[in-house]
Motif scaffolding. Structure first.
Motif, PDB file in Angstrom:
ATOM      1  N   ASP A  52      17.514   8.522  -7.102  1.00 23.33           N
ATOM      2  CA  ASP A  52      17.808   7.758  -5.888  1.00 23.33           C
ATOM      3  C   ASP A  52      16.626   7.753  -4.932  1.00 23.33           C
ATOM      4  OD1 ASP A  52      20.334   6.955  -6.681  1.00 23.33           O
ATOM      5  OD2 ASP A  52      21.336   8.682  -5.759  1.00 23.33           O
ATOM      6  N   ASN A  53      15.894   8.862  -4.867  1.00 21.82           N
ATOM      7  CA  ASN A  53      14.691   8.905  -4.039  1.00 21.82           C
ATOM      8  C   ASN A  53      13.662   7.878  -4.496  1.00 21.82           C
ATOM      9  OD1 ASN A  53      14.054  11.077  -1.804  1.00 21.82           O
ATOM     10  ND2 ASN A  53      15.485  12.083  -3.225  1.00 21.82           N
ATOM     11  N   VAL A  54      13.545   7.704  -5.798  1.00 16.99           N
ATOM     12  CA  VAL A  54      12.570   6.752  -6.336  1.00 16.99           C
ATOM     13  C   VAL A  54      13.032   5.312  -6.133  1.00 16.99           C
ATOM     14  CG1 VAL A  54      11.375   5.999  -8.442  1.00 16.99           C
ATOM     15  CG2 VAL A  54      11.699   8.445  -7.994  1.00 16.99           C
ATOM     16  N   MET A  55      14.350   5.086  -6.179  1.00 21.38           N
ATOM     17  CA  MET A  55      14.875   3.728  -6.087  1.00 21.38           C
ATOM     18  C   MET A  55      14.996   3.200  -4.663  1.00 21.38           C
ATOM     19  SD  MET A  55      17.833   3.317  -9.002  1.00 21.38           S
ATOM     20  CE  MET A  55      18.983   4.439  -8.217  1.00 21.38           C
ATOM     21  N   ILE A  56      15.043   4.084  -3.682  1.00 22.80           N
ATOM     22  CA  ILE A  56      15.435   3.651  -2.339  1.00 22.80           C
ATOM     23  C   ILE A  56      14.466   2.627  -1.736  1.00 22.80           C
ATOM     24  CG2 ILE A  56      14.310   5.600  -1.181  1.00 22.80           C
ATOM     25  CD1 ILE A  56      16.661   5.519   0.828  1.00 22.80           C
ATOM     26  N   GLY A  57      13.168   2.780  -1.994  1.00 20.19           N
ATOM     27  CA  GLY A  57      12.197   1.860  -1.406  1.00 20.19           C
ATOM     28  C   GLY A  57      12.394   0.415  -1.845  1.00 20.19           C
ATOM     29  N   PRO A  58      12.398   0.153  -3.149  1.00 18.40           N
ATOM     30  CA  PRO A  58      12.606  -1.228  -3.597  1.00 18.40           C
ATOM     31  C   PRO A  58      13.942  -1.813  -3.142  1.00 18.40           C
ATOM     32  CG  PRO A  58      11.738   0.113  -5.383  1.00 18.40           C
ATOM     33  CD  PRO A  58      12.055   1.052  -4.270  1.00 18.40           C
ATOM     34  N   VAL A 106       0.858  -1.186   0.000  1.00 13.71           N
ATOM     35  CA  VAL A 106       0.000   0.000   0.000  1.00 13.71           C
ATOM     36  C   VAL A 106       0.893   1.234   0.000  1.00 13.71           C
ATOM     37  CG1 VAL A 106      -1.905   1.199   1.124  1.00 13.71           C
ATOM     38  CG2 VAL A 106      -1.715  -1.281   1.331  1.00 13.71           C
ATOM     39  N   GLY A 107       1.038   1.868  -1.150  1.00 18.58           N
ATOM     40  CA  GLY A 107       1.853   3.074  -1.251  1.00 18.58           C
ATOM     41  C   GLY A 107       1.177   4.246  -0.572  1.00 18.58           C
ATOM     42  N   MET A 108       1.983   5.247  -0.235  1.00 19.97           N
ATOM     43  CA  MET A 108       1.451   6.424   0.454  1.00 19.97           C
ATOM     44  C   MET A 108       2.105   7.674  -0.118  1.00 19.97           C
ATOM     45  SD  MET A 108      -0.518   6.881   3.378  1.00 19.97           S
ATOM     46  CE  MET A 108      -0.864   8.175   4.577  1.00 19.97           C
ATOM     47  N   ARG A 133       5.225  15.028  -7.719  1.00 15.86           N
ATOM     48  CA  ARG A 133       5.213  14.007  -8.776  1.00 15.86           C
ATOM     49  C   ARG A 133       6.324  12.986  -8.568  1.00 15.86           C
ATOM     50  NH1 ARG A 133       5.516  16.627 -14.317  1.00 15.86           N
ATOM     51  NH2 ARG A 133       6.045  18.605 -13.321  1.00 15.86           N
ATOM     52  N   VAL A 134       7.473  13.432  -8.054  1.00 13.02           N
ATOM     53  CA  VAL A 134       8.530  12.479  -7.695  1.00 13.02           C
ATOM     54  C   VAL A 134       8.033  11.550  -6.586  1.00 13.02           C
ATOM     55  CG1 VAL A 134      10.830  12.214  -6.698  1.00 13.02           C
ATOM     56  CG2 VAL A 134      10.416  14.000  -8.405  1.00 13.02           C
ATOM     57  N   ALA A 135       7.313  12.117  -5.616  1.00 16.47           N
ATOM     58  CA  ALA A 135       6.774  11.301  -4.526  1.00 16.47           C
ATOM     59  C   ALA A 135       5.803  10.243  -5.060  1.00 16.47           C
ATOM     60  CB  ALA A 135       6.088  12.189  -3.492  1.00 16.47           C
ATOM     61  N   ILE A 136       5.037  10.588  -6.084  1.00 18.60           N
ATOM     62  CA  ILE A 136       4.135   9.608  -6.698  1.00 18.60           C
ATOM     63  C   ILE A 136       4.941   8.523  -7.402  1.00 18.60           C
ATOM     64  CG2 ILE A 136       2.360   9.277  -8.472  1.00 18.60           C
ATOM     65  CD1 ILE A 136       1.340  12.108  -7.775  1.00 18.60           C
ATOM     66  N   ALA A 137       5.986   8.930  -8.128  1.00 15.53           N
ATOM     67  CA  ALA A 137       6.855   7.936  -8.782  1.00 15.53           C
ATOM     68  C   ALA A 137       7.499   7.019  -7.746  1.00 15.53           C
ATOM     69  CB  ALA A 137       7.925   8.645  -9.617  1.00 15.53           C
ATOM     70  N   ARG A 138       7.898   7.594  -6.613  1.00 11.51           N
ATOM     71  CA  ARG A 138       8.493   6.784  -5.546  1.00 11.51           C
ATOM     72  C   ARG A 138       7.496   5.748  -5.035  1.00 11.51           C
ATOM     73  NH1 ARG A 138       9.960  10.111  -0.336  1.00 11.51           N
ATOM     74  NH2 ARG A 138       7.712  10.367  -0.459  1.00 11.51           N
ATOM     75  N   ALA A 139       6.246   6.136  -4.864  1.00  7.92           N
ATOM     76  CA  ALA A 139       5.222   5.176  -4.423  1.00  7.92           C
ATOM     77  C   ALA A 139       5.011   4.094  -5.475  1.00  7.92           C
ATOM     78  CB  ALA A 139       3.914   5.917  -4.131  1.00  7.92           C
ATOM     79  N   LEU A 140       4.989   4.475  -6.742  1.00  5.33           N
ATOM     80  CA  LEU A 140       4.789   3.504  -7.828  1.00  5.33           C
ATOM     81  C   LEU A 140       5.932   2.515  -7.926  1.00  5.33           C
ATOM     82  CD1 LEU A 140       3.451   5.868 -10.642  1.00  5.33           C
ATOM     83  CD2 LEU A 140       2.177   4.028  -9.535  1.00  5.33           C
ATOM     84  N   ALA A 141       7.142   2.962  -7.601  1.00 10.65           N
ATOM     85  CA  ALA A 141       8.319   2.103  -7.726  1.00 10.65           C
ATOM     86  C   ALA A 141       8.253   0.877  -6.822  1.00 10.65           C
ATOM     87  CB  ALA A 141       9.590   2.897  -7.422  1.00 10.65           C
ATOM     88  N   MET A 142       7.448   0.951  -5.770  1.00 17.48           N
ATOM     89  CA  MET A 142       7.262  -0.199  -4.900  1.00 17.48           C
ATOM     90  C   MET A 142       6.282  -1.210  -5.513  1.00 17.48           C
ATOM     91  SD  MET A 142       9.183   0.148  -2.239  1.00 17.48           S
ATOM     92  CE  MET A 142       8.471  -0.827  -0.925  1.00 17.48           C
ATOM     93  N   LEU A 191      13.326   0.564 -13.969  1.00 21.31           N
ATOM     94  CA  LEU A 191      11.933   0.731 -13.557  1.00 21.31           C
ATOM     95  C   LEU A 191      11.698   2.125 -12.984  1.00 21.31           C
ATOM     96  CD1 LEU A 191      11.312  -2.737 -11.844  1.00 21.31           C
ATOM     97  CD2 LEU A 191      10.283  -1.912 -13.966  1.00 21.31           C
ATOM     98  N   ALA A 192      12.647   2.596 -12.179  1.00 21.42           N
ATOM     99  CA  ALA A 192      12.517   3.927 -11.585  1.00 21.42           C
ATOM    100  C   ALA A 192      12.495   5.005 -12.669  1.00 21.42           C
ATOM    101  CB  ALA A 192      13.655   4.175 -10.597  1.00 21.42           C
TER     102      ALA A 192
END
Length: 261
Positions: free
Chosen positions: A118-124, A101-103, A166-175, A138-139
């Protein structure tokens, strides 16, 4: 009602049953029920202090509910059954559950010392244990989806508020979550930047992403929502289609709210 079944036999992607949450003597959620089917876009409207953001944080288990249950894709979040009893899952197991569940928050919560990519990749990498070489393409693809591929090497301070969100949305999607929760994602933005974030969210809804959106953007809720929940005083007081809840509300509190907006 069991999380495994609904009247039409569809397993809800998100199922919330009698959720309760208090902070000291203040009861913020007073037995909230909510369900979101796969691919649905649900918006939650209501006055400030009605419990909307707390509800999202409990669904994602950023806050532990005091009562009630949360299921994601049929799996109870936060607990595991041992015989006839429930016990808390381990922190590692909870992290894996929450990854479904992304947030997206009001404030963007980007790491200022990291590039956009790097912000987008860190979660995965950190949560899912994936290799950087596998996550990078993918990121970049998710950054393209939110219109920011050219900003991959920039730092958050070099972006506008709309770009950061929008970066925050991409970060959530990356998971690669099963659903994404949006907690008033445009409330911290200047008015001229709101549209670019809402466009990304509309595009995301068109792809079939399951979304729960807390927002004050009534026009967006009317246009994009499959169903609307209206909350007041820690309870859901009305739910239905946008035409029912926004354009023809039946509850006096809902009527009063939309007359003043």
């Amino acid at each position: 009602m069991n999380a495994e079944t609904t009247q039409d036999a569809i397993v809800p992607m998100i199922y919330v049953d009698q959720l309760r949450k208090s902070y000291g003597q203040l009861e913020v959620l007073k037995g909230v029920d909510l369900h979101v089917d796969p691919g649905e876009v649900i918006t939650i409207l209501g006055p400030s202090g009605s419990g909307k953001s707390t509800l999202l944080r409990c669904i994602n288990y950023l806050e532990k509910p005091d009562g009630g249950d949360v299921y994601v894709d049929g799996e109870m979040i936060g607990y595991v059954k041992k015989g006839h009893h429930l016990q808390d899952v381990s922190p590692a197991a909870l992290a894996k559950q929450r990854a479904n569940v992304g947030m997206v928050f009001q404030s963007f919560n980007l790491f200022p010392h990291m590039t956009v990519l790097d912000n987008v990749m860190i979660g995965p990498i950190e949560t899912l244990g994936r290799k950087k070489r596998d996550v990078r393409p993918l990121a970049l693809d998710y950054l393209r989806r939110v219109g920011l591929a050219e900003k991959a090497d920039a730092y958050p301070r070099q972006l506008s508020g709309g770009q950061q969100q929008r970066v925050a949305i991409a970060r959530a999607l990356a998971m690669q979550p099963k659903a994404i929760l949006f907690d008033e994602p445009t409330s911290a933005l200047d008015p001229e930047l709101v549209g670019e974030v809402l466009r990304v969210m509309r595009d995301l809804a068109d792809t079939g992403m399951t979304m729960v959106v807390v927002t004050h953007e009534v026009g967006f809720a009317r246009e994009v929502s499959d169903r609307v929940y209206f909350m007041d005083g820690g309870r859901v007081v009305e739910t239905g289609t946008p035409a029912q809840v926004i354009d023809n509300p039946q509850n006096p509190r809902t009527q009063q709210f939309f007359q003043s907006t």
